[in-house]
Design a protein around this motif. Sequence first.
Motif, PDB file in Angstrom:
ATOM      1  N   UNK A  36     -33.212  52.890  72.849  1.00 29.30           N
ATOM      2  CA  UNK A  36     -33.039  51.951  71.731  1.00 29.30           C
ATOM      3  C   UNK A  36     -32.867  52.806  70.480  1.00 29.30           C
ATOM      4  N   UNK A  37     -31.703  53.427  70.318  1.00 26.64           N
ATOM      5  CA  UNK A  37     -31.551  54.541  69.381  1.00 26.64           C
ATOM      6  C   UNK A  37     -31.613  54.197  67.902  1.00 26.64           C
ATOM      7  N   UNK A  38     -31.329  52.953  67.521  1.00 26.49           N
ATOM      8  CA  UNK A  38     -31.312  52.630  66.094  1.00 26.49           C
ATOM      9  C   UNK A  38     -31.491  51.125  65.895  1.00 26.49           C
ATOM     10  N   UNK A  39     -31.856  50.698  64.690  1.00 27.78           N
ATOM     11  CA  UNK A  39     -32.016  49.264  64.433  1.00 27.78           C
ATOM     12  C   UNK A  39     -30.762  48.483  64.793  1.00 27.78           C
ATOM     13  N   UNK A  40     -30.978  47.317  65.387  1.00 26.99           N
ATOM     14  CA  UNK A  40     -29.888  46.404  65.761  1.00 26.99           C
ATOM     15  C   UNK A  40     -28.941  46.993  66.804  1.00 26.99           C
ATOM     16  N   UNK A  41     -29.425  47.985  67.578  1.00 22.28           N
ATOM     17  CA  UNK A  41     -28.608  48.526  68.670  1.00 22.28           C
ATOM     18  C   UNK A  41     -28.581  47.525  69.824  1.00 22.28           C
ATOM     19  N   UNK A  42     -27.782  47.831  70.832  1.00 22.90           N
ATOM     20  CA  UNK A  42     -27.690  46.946  71.992  1.00 22.90           C
ATOM     21  C   UNK A  42     -29.056  46.769  72.637  1.00 22.90           C
TER      22      UNK A  42
END
Length: 422
Positions: A36-42
């Motif tokens: 979950x690499x960054x905010x609002x990622x897939x």
Amino acid sequence: MLSQKDNEMICRVGAGTPGGALMRRFWHPVCTSAQLPHPDCAPLRVRLLGENYVAFRDSAGSVGFLEELCMHRGASLALGRVEEGGIRCLYHGWKFSVSGDVMETPNHADPRYAARLKAPSFPVREAGGIVWAYVGPKELLPAFSRYAFMDVEPSHRVVLRVNVACNYLQLVEGGEDSSHVGVLHTNMARPGWKENEFTPNPDVVNPAALASNDLEPALKIEDTPFGFQYVALRKTADSQVRNARVVPFIVPYGRVIPAPAFLFTVLEVPEDDTHTSTYIVVHGDAPVTEAKIIELLGLNDPEYYDRKNCTFTASWADSFGQNRELMKENWSGLRGVEVEDATIGLSQGPLYDRSREHLVPADQAVVRVRRVLLESIKRVMENQQPPALGLDLRGVSACDRQLDEGAAWQDLLPSHRQTVAA
């Protein structure tokens, strides 16, 4: 051997099973932070203990863990939009926060209706490069257990996830079996084996780099608050000194493996009865790179590992890529610690029947794993607390050192007797 009844009790982890009841008392890794690499990622579809969930990181960077199917009409939220502080179902646009609050219901835009609802959501913690969740009874929520790798600099830690299509216990038992290290991992454990000469492996990162050529270690075992610890004692050239390799078992599926300069914490998390997510965390006092660990484990070959989906891809379709010609110089015909371990686990089938095996003294730690798990299940069924639950695990470690004859091996890791509540 283990009876079929007891084997089923330990191996089955779905809802309503005794083993599943034990597992649902603990916090579990559900994905790596990198997934979950960054905010609002897939969002990420997660299978845990035979049930499906969705993990997502909202606009503020917080992680949510919800049941996969939308509470409205059952569409998968893993297909949803992650935006504006929540996850939105594609089907009718219902939107949920990380805590399960219903933020919007576009096809019934009455805020009073949304305020009465809450999506099934679960407690989440993010620590040590891993996202953890608790999916058990809310009234039994335990304290979050911390591991030593959570306190080191990110540059001194590598976190990997490897999904393997077999039951978790096959992988746990392999990790608690010290005698296999000098055999299965021969090329890394005992360089020079072809010439009947023992040359220590100089790679300080390799957990298979043994300090002794003894293939028949003597095992001693001691129960601990977190499960048990055991020592594998191997002969050395000095009859007054033995090599002592101490490894813990942390209920319900954890272990720490020593390398000369690093520690490997391994957590075999059951996705369901025949699939496991192995989390391997390498940490130490010096920087370590993912590229180095990937290569060491043999996972730098796409024939074995899909890095995007964290999946071990080798199978019987090509005999796990085993090179029979290479076996003239390479014991297993395989390459890498995890490749060898995962291949053996898969070779036992999706769920191994232990009633047919023939054990020897070198299997004592494997037997103790089974006994501790059966006892833990019994305790849960009697409404008692299982080992390791809610403990601070930062003092749980492993070592591979020389031990003078007559010295107490437990003194090598005195913190194991002092493990306390988190």
